[in-house]
Write a protein that holds these residues in place. Structure first.
Motif, PDB file in Angstrom:
ATOM      1  N   VAL A 191     -11.184   2.295  -1.770  1.00 44.69           N
ATOM      2  CA  VAL A 191     -10.039   2.980  -2.370  1.00 44.69           C
ATOM      3  C   VAL A 191      -9.122   3.511  -1.265  1.00 44.69           C
ATOM      4  CG1 VAL A 191      -9.319   5.015  -3.708  1.00 44.69           C
ATOM      5  CG2 VAL A 191     -11.131   3.510  -4.579  1.00 44.69           C
ATOM      6  N   GLU A 192      -9.713   4.026  -0.211  1.00 45.52           N
ATOM      7  CA  GLU A 192      -8.891   4.515   0.909  1.00 45.52           C
ATOM      8  C   GLU A 192      -8.126   3.362   1.557  1.00 45.52           C
ATOM      9  OE1 GLU A 192      -9.359   7.003   5.088  1.00 45.52           O
ATOM     10  OE2 GLU A 192     -11.043   6.926   3.687  1.00 45.52           O
ATOM     11  N   LYS A 193      -8.797   2.259   1.797  1.00 45.91           N
ATOM     12  CA  LYS A 193      -8.168   1.099   2.448  1.00 45.91           C
ATOM     13  C   LYS A 193      -7.065   0.487   1.587  1.00 45.91           C
ATOM     14  CE  LYS A 193      -9.213  -3.488   4.253  1.00 45.91           C
ATOM     15  NZ  LYS A 193     -10.256  -4.496   4.469  1.00 45.91           N
ATOM     16  N   HIS A 194      -7.282   0.406   0.277  1.00 52.01           N
ATOM     17  CA  HIS A 194      -6.349  -0.273  -0.627  1.00 52.01           C
ATOM     18  C   HIS A 194      -5.529   0.702  -1.469  1.00 52.01           C
ATOM     19  CE1 HIS A 194      -8.191  -4.158   0.240  1.00 52.01           C
ATOM     20  NE2 HIS A 194      -9.375  -3.579   0.103  1.00 52.01           N
ATOM     21  N   GLU A 195      -5.459   1.955  -1.056  1.00 52.32           N
ATOM     22  CA  GLU A 195      -4.819   2.982  -1.859  1.00 52.32           C
ATOM     23  C   GLU A 195      -3.388   2.637  -2.252  1.00 52.32           C
ATOM     24  OE1 GLU A 195      -3.491   7.514  -1.147  1.00 52.32           O
ATOM     25  OE2 GLU A 195      -5.643   7.152  -0.929  1.00 52.32           O
ATOM     26  N   SER A 196      -2.578   2.169  -1.308  1.00 55.32           N
ATOM     27  CA  SER A 196      -1.181   1.878  -1.652  1.00 55.32           C
ATOM     28  C   SER A 196      -1.085   0.721  -2.641  1.00 55.32           C
ATOM     29  CB  SER A 196      -0.352   1.598  -0.394  1.00 55.32           C
ATOM     30  OG  SER A 196      -0.860   0.486   0.303  1.00 55.32           O
ATOM     31  N   GLU A 197      -1.925  -0.293  -2.489  1.00 55.42           N
ATOM     32  CA  GLU A 197      -1.952  -1.421  -3.427  1.00 55.42           C
ATOM     33  C   GLU A 197      -2.390  -0.945  -4.819  1.00 55.42           C
ATOM     34  OE1 GLU A 197      -5.330  -4.581  -4.553  1.00 55.42           O
ATOM     35  OE2 GLU A 197      -5.012  -4.285  -2.412  1.00 55.42           O
TER      36      GLU A 197
END
Length: 155
Positions: free
Chosen positions: A62-68
């Motif tokens: 979730v942290e890595k893909h948060e903007s997506e």
């Protein structure tokens, strides 16, 4: 059923991070113990290795893909719901479920949505579950549409 507790723990840690907390190992232990005590038939007082791996993956993913994930949540939100208007608990549930929909092949889409609805009913307001269901349902339909377009038409 132990995955359900792991999912709730992950959501609570996402909420803690969103609210400015650390969501560290101590937080995980406290959350997991509380959830396990409330649901003794569903799990142990501490996450198993596989449950811990799931929780760690969700938090990192979730942290890595948060903007997506946030783009997708905003895209499928109805009306004038921008992310800053979404309550933190609902946003935590949405991010977790969206991560499962798009990045966890071991979680069927219907399970991700069903579990999100269960958490919304347990941790949020009644109107939130309708909103969360609508957003996740639209994401899931949009995810399936490209697959349908890729299949050649039968003649």
């Amino acid at each position: 059923m132990a995955r359900s507790i792991a999912r709730q723990a992950a959501m609570q840690l996402l909420y803690e991070r969103l609210s400015g907390g650390e969501a560290d190992d101590e937080s995980l232990d406290l959350v997991y113990e509380q959830l396990s005590t409330l649901n003794p038939a569903e799990g142990e007082l501490h996450p198993s290795k596989s449950e811990r791996a799931y929780i760690d993956d969700v938090l990192a993913g979730v942290e890595k893909h948060e903007s997506e994930l946030d783009e997708s949540i905003e895209k499928f939100s109805t009306g004038s719901w921008t992310l800053d208007r979404v309550p933190h608990v609902d946003l935590s549930i949405l991010r977790l479920a969206a991560y499962e929909l798009f990045h966890r092949d071991d979680v069927p889409d219907n399970v991700a949505i069903s579990e999100a609805m269960s958490m919304a009913n347990r941790y949020s307001e009644p109107k939130s579950s309708r909103y969360i269901n609508g957003v996740l349902g639209a994401m899931e339909r949009d995810k399936r549409e490209p697959e349908a377009e890729e299949k050649p038409e039968e003649k």
